[in-house]
Design a protein around this motif. Structure first.
Motif, PDB file in Angstrom:
ATOM      1  N   LYS A 136       0.804  -1.295  -0.009  1.00  0.00           N
ATOM      2  CA  LYS A 136       0.084  -0.018  -0.002  1.00  0.00           C
ATOM      3  C   LYS A 136       0.806   1.305   0.101  1.00  0.00           C
ATOM      4  N   ARG A 137       1.890   1.225   0.760  1.00  0.00           N
ATOM      5  CA  ARG A 137       2.878   2.441   0.872  1.00  0.00           C
ATOM      6  C   ARG A 137       3.384   2.829  -0.241  1.00  0.00           C
ATOM      7  N   VAL A 138       3.957   1.716  -1.334  1.00  0.00           N
ATOM      8  CA  VAL A 138       4.652   2.032  -2.594  1.00  0.00           C
ATOM      9  C   VAL A 138       3.460   2.121  -3.661  1.00  0.00           C
TER      10      VAL A 138
ATOM     11  N   ASP B 299       8.731  12.384   2.178  1.00  0.00           N
ATOM     12  CA  ASP B 299       7.536  12.124   2.869  1.00  0.00           C
ATOM     13  C   ASP B 299       7.560  10.560   3.280  1.00  0.00           C
ATOM     14  N   TYR B 300       9.017   9.981   3.261  1.00  0.00           N
ATOM     15  CA  TYR B 300       9.077   8.541   3.317  1.00  0.00           C
ATOM     16  C   TYR B 300      10.054   8.319   4.406  1.00  0.00           C
TER      17      TYR B 300
ATOM     18  N   LEU C 139      12.629  -0.732   0.269  1.00  0.00           N
ATOM     19  CA  LEU C 139      11.578   0.009   0.032  1.00  0.00           C
ATOM     20  C   LEU C 139      11.266   1.003   1.188  1.00  0.00           C
ATOM     21  N   PRO C 140      10.762   2.198   1.028  1.00  0.00           N
ATOM     22  CA  PRO C 140      10.279   2.954   2.191  1.00  0.00           C
ATOM     23  C   PRO C 140       9.620   2.360   3.492  1.00  0.00           C
ATOM     24  N   GLY C 141      10.275   2.602   4.672  1.00  0.00           N
ATOM     25  CA  GLY C 141       9.825   2.098   5.820  1.00  0.00           C
ATOM     26  C   GLY C 141      10.029   0.665   5.731  1.00  0.00           C
TER      27      GLY C 141
ATOM     28  N   THR D  74       8.748   9.240  -8.018  1.00  0.00           N
ATOM     29  CA  THR D  74       8.117   9.698  -6.898  1.00  0.00           C
ATOM     30  C   THR D  74       8.890   9.725  -5.668  1.00  0.00           C
ATOM     31  N   VAL D  75       9.581   8.534  -5.328  1.00  0.00           N
ATOM     32  CA  VAL D  75      10.079   8.287  -4.069  1.00  0.00           C
ATOM     33  C   VAL D  75      11.229   9.196  -4.054  1.00  0.00           C
ATOM     34  N   ARG D  76      11.905   9.409  -5.098  1.00  0.00           N
ATOM     35  CA  ARG D  76      13.076  10.325  -4.920  1.00  0.00           C
ATOM     36  C   ARG D  76      12.690  11.918  -4.742  1.00  0.00           C
TER      37      ARG D  76
END
Length: 531
Positions: free
Chosen positions: A302-304, A376-377, A335-337, A369-371
């Motif tokens: 869900k997070r990604v 936010d992550y 992955l984030p988190g 988006t993650v970069r």
């Protein structure tokens, strides 16, 4: 106008296909009546001396290069060397990395004049006739260039709606025989666009959310051309081949209607596949489906914004088992988190699925988006050394998992595969292996030899034979001396390449064939990834 297009080096161990995007760019330039040559440094070494020789034979007015993030630094080295040799030539760059890092590239690389952003074919149709007139570039959508010390971005170009209007990729400009010697599949696209919003992927940003399709008949026309060139394994490189079931059915029906026999593989999503569709694909020659599952942790998915569930992954794998379709899963680490618990859940889910699978480390590429929203992550980017962005080592950390722990996790996950492979090699060395095991070891040994021949251009170095010598025996001895491989094995592999017309005699030397007619036996890319 003479245009040289360059494919920068890419690790042969990662089973690269002939550079599809560059071939589309070449076709767009040819359509504008330019003379075009491709220098493919994926399957040959490069050096300033090699560039000098190529430029002497085909003096370019324009030099273009492409590249993904991990190959961008060497691509820029090539541009710098090319500009020294040919200072009057205009130099441009395209591809996903250049698209999303254009401002930095143009500011930091004086030798680079222009960046083509996103899909390049329609842009080049306007740009090529005006390349010599920079004062007119501001009217061309989809480019970035330098003007009076500043970087200028023109308006964004709309995506190409009618993909059937594009000329077919100009693969005839590539050293096809070298790729066929490697035995890797050739890639095609049947569509562009991805409706999904995964935060780590560039697909949606590069080719849009709307999936645009090519007609089944034109795609299969292209496939027939590839089969005539000697390819027998085709990888469909669409972001989401199974986005439209009716279109997949039409494609499979077109293959059956023409009685074509070849192997093909696809990338899919677990929420777009079912047993009925898999049966149709298998009947038309599909032998493998790859799924990006990424994580066994529901919260992480869900997070990604992966847009799938674990149950959908279970159902997709069950459908593959039901139909006998080979399935491969890709998972990501970092992955984030990411936490020890999310890693444990991923490992457990990988074990539960029980299919061929592999791990990649998250790389926050420019444009993702993650970069762009890193704040936010729960993630820290450790380096922007693009050479390290190969997904084979960690370049991030989270509050719960260090890069060292990520590396150890992946090493532990692969340990059983590595142990099994060593045991196979030991059994074969002792003369106790099965026929299948012997073939695997032989295939790996063959591949390493061909890697060495290509990456060091040993045929160029050792190809000249004296009239008093047996040409094949002389070449086998020379290759053995330069690689350390047993002479008889070198002769055996070279003889096979000659039989397939991939290596041919030209006067008193051996050369790679320009238009191979042999049907090369191709490696299974799914097996290669999981080895």
């Amino acid at each position: 106008m003479r245009i040289i297009l360059i494919a920068p080096p890419y690790p042969l161990q990662q089973a690269p296909s002939p550079p599809l995007g560059l071939c589309y760019v070449a076709a767009a330039c040819l359509a504008q009546k330019a003379e075009v040559k491709i220098l493919d440094f994926i399957v040959a070494p490069w050096s300033p001396e090699i560039l000098q020789k190529a430029f002497d034979e085909f003096p370019p007015d324009v030099i273009g290069i492409t590249g993904v993030t991990m190959t961008a630094p060497e691509a820029l080295e090539i541009i710098r060397a090319a500009r020294k040799i040919r200072p009057e030539a205009l130099c441009f760059m395209g591809g996903p990395h250049a698209t999303f890092d254009a401002d930095n590239l143009l500011k930091d690389t004086p030798e680079l004049d222009l960046v083509v952003l996103g899909e390049g074919e329609a842009t080049l149709a306007e740009l090529v006739p005006r390349l010599r007139n920079p004062e007119t570039w501001q009217d061309i959508a989809g480019i970035a260039y330098k003007e009076n010390g500043s970087v200028v971005f023109t308006p964004k170009r709309p995506l190409i709606e009618d993909l059937d209007a594009l000329p077919l990729p100009a693969r005839h400009l590539l050293p096809i025989s070298r790729y066929q010697a490697l035995g890797f599949p050739v890639s095609i696209i049947t569509s562009r666009g991805c409706p999904n919003g995964c935060i780590f992927c560039l697909g949606r940003r590069m080719v849009g959310a709307k999936v645009r399709h090519r007609s089944a008949s034109l795609v299969v026309d292209e496939i027939e051309g590839l089969l005539a060139m000697g390819f027998s394994y085709i990888n469909i490189a669409d972001d989401l081949f199974t986005a439209d079931a009716l279109r997949v059915e039409a494609f499979c029906e077109e293959i059956r209607k023409r009685d074509l026999v070849f192997c093909w593989s696809v990338f899919s999503r677990v929420n777009t596949i079912n047993a009925r569709l898999l049966r149709l694909m298998k009947e038309a020659g599909c032998v493998a489906v790859s799924f990006g599952i990424e994580s066994g942790c529901p919260d992480m998915l869900k997070r990604v914004k992966k847009g799938i569930t674990l149950d959908q992954a279970r159902d997709a794998v069950a459908a593959c088992r039901e139909t006998g379709m080979r399935a491969h899963a890709s998972f990501m680490v970092g992955l984030p988190g990411e936490t020890e618990e999310s890693l444990r859940l991923t490992q457990a889910f990988q074990d539960e699925l029980g299919i061929e699978s592999g791990y990649h480390f998250l790389c926050p590429f420019p444009g993702t988006t993650v970069r762009e929203k890193i704040e936010d992550y729960d993630m820290e980017i450790l380096t922007s050394d693009w050479r390290l962005y190969d997904a084979d080592s960690p370049v991030v950390r989270t509050s719960g998992v260090s890069p060292e722990r990520m590396t150890a996790f992946v090493e532990d996950a692969y340990a059983p595969l590595h142990a099994e492979w060593k045991a196979i090699q030991d059994r074969v060395a002792a003369g106790e292996g099965t026929e299948e095991e012997k073939l695997r070891v032989l295939g790996n040994r063959r591949m390493e030899l061909i890697f060495a021949i290509l990456s060091k251009d040993l045929l160029e170095e050792a190809g000249v034979f004296p009239e008093t010598e047996d040409p094949l025996a002389f070449l086998g001895r020379a290759i053995s001396r330069m690689t350390g491989e047993e002479e008889g094995f070198c002769v055996q592999i070279l003889e096979d390449l000659i039989r397939k017309n991939l290596i041919v005699p030209a006067k008193n030397r051996w050369v790679w064939a320009e238009t191979p007619s042999g049907q090369g036996v191709q490696e299974d890319p799914v097996l290669k990834r999981s080895a």
